[in-house]
Enzyme design. Sequence first.
Site, PDB file in Angstrom:
ATOM      1  N   HIS A  11       0.811  -1.218   0.000  1.00  0.00           N
ATOM      2  CA  HIS A  11       0.000   0.000   0.000  1.00  0.00           C
ATOM      3  C   HIS A  11       0.846   1.270   0.000  1.00  0.00           C
ATOM      4  CE1 HIS A  11       0.396  -0.314   4.519  1.00  0.00           C
ATOM      5  NE2 HIS A  11       0.491   0.987   4.391  1.00  0.00           N
ATOM      6  N   ASP A  63       0.272  -7.632   1.600  1.00  0.00           N
ATOM      7  CA  ASP A  63       0.681  -6.224   1.640  1.00  0.00           C
ATOM      8  C   ASP A  63       2.190  -6.087   1.598  1.00  0.00           C
ATOM      9  OD1 ASP A  63       0.215  -3.523   1.577  1.00  0.00           O
ATOM     10  OD2 ASP A  63       0.112  -3.302   3.754  1.00  0.00           O
ATOM     11  N   SER A 103       4.857   2.662   7.891  1.00  0.00           N
ATOM     12  CA  SER A 103       4.511   1.439   7.159  1.00  0.00           C
ATOM     13  C   SER A 103       5.663   1.003   6.268  1.00  0.00           C
ATOM     14  CB  SER A 103       3.273   1.664   6.291  1.00  0.00           C
ATOM     15  OG  SER A 103       2.116   1.524   7.028  1.00  0.00           O
TER      16      SER A 103
END
Length: 461
Positions: free
Chosen positions: A115, A145, A221
């Site tokens: 993402h 992911d 992230s």
Amino acid sequence: MKLFAVALIAGGATLGGYKLLEKDATVRLATSQTESPINYTPTNFSSTTPTTTIDFTVAAEATVNSVVHVINKTVSRQPTNMQEFLRGGGQPREMIGSGSGVIITPDGYIITNNHVIDGASQIEITLNNNSTYPAELIGTDPKTDIALVKIDTGTELPFITFSDSDTVKVGEWVLAVGNPFRLTSTVTAGIVSAKARDLDELDGNAQSFIQTDAAVNRGNSGGALVNTRGELIGINTAITSETGSYVGYSFAVPSNIARKVTEDIMEFGNVQRAILGISGGNLDTARAEYYGVNDTEGVYVGSVESGSGADRGGIKKGDVIKKLDGLAVAKFSDLTGYLGAKRPNDIVDVTIVRDGNEKTIPVTLIKLETLEIPDVGVEVRKANMADLQKYGLKHGVEITRALTEDVARYKMEGNIITQIDDYNIKDIDDVKKVLSNRKRTDPLKLTFVNKKGETHSFIFR
């Protein structure tokens, strides 16, 4: 900020089915991200036995230069009138998002979250010394992911080695290392709060995160979760939050899964998913009573796919899976997390309880081949021979799950697609071939046999 639900490999579909009788999930998942996007390669395993003297500086010094800042540049069109809005035109507008990444090889392979780079027209990497390089996207896996990118600096880079995440213990000290907002590497400390944490039990894809209380915020992230020796045990992916800010819970994709995914991308260009070939679900007192078993921990086998490794090995409906290769399985996500690091044809020793007796069965994992058809809103896989014979068919692919709530209303799971745009469909490759030879704006004709044996054709526009 948009909400993001990470679908972990080897989830419900990975087991050849979906979880049974799950309770409503109450966790809201908010990813770490800046601006438009939101906010995980091969080395040697090492032991995660706790050290006698904990010194966070050792881990910090070993990792800060191996965690990078990832910049995602996307171009969208901003309509200036109704005609441009209806036709999808407008003035081009560049949007910039960012996250973190982890260097995993000296020649510049970097793992991050899917993402973080999703939709990017350009990816840039800024090292801890503030030098910036263009990055090549090597491959992605939205289900876990995970994304893999590469930079070429002409010199060897510092990198983080993988540890065996299966040996990580609850209560173990960890560091979360990120590179958000070009602040250079930021380090926070905490402990492992839980393992095999599943955040969305109702999505049909069981997840298996490492949960920690090390602070993870927007822009972190894709950063590293490391042990006290600076070895990679996870890729920081998400937080649970009602505000979008850190409130005490963060989650990381285990390093065994991240490592396996990136190695698959390097070797095959895609992820090779392995399955036992069963569907089932968690146990508790109520479910144990319902199923007539004595165990309140483990995975109850609700069905076994004909011809699968589980079927050939002798696993039966009603068995309770208690261990995989000697590792305890208390819940569904324990099982999927372990299988997520395995490949087709790997042999796994499955310990089951049947009629009160414990038994260990070697099972050869088979390859899970699925494909999402976004235009229809379904995921499909090759239909097994038993289902084809049941409906008198020679070929087809089976709809395994709906991708949207709108499609889920029609309960299409189990239907067999025999044709797309009047072309016979034998397997996943046929589906890919038909879809690749059409424009997305063209109508799509789907011919399928439902669970009553009736043949229908729908046209999707």
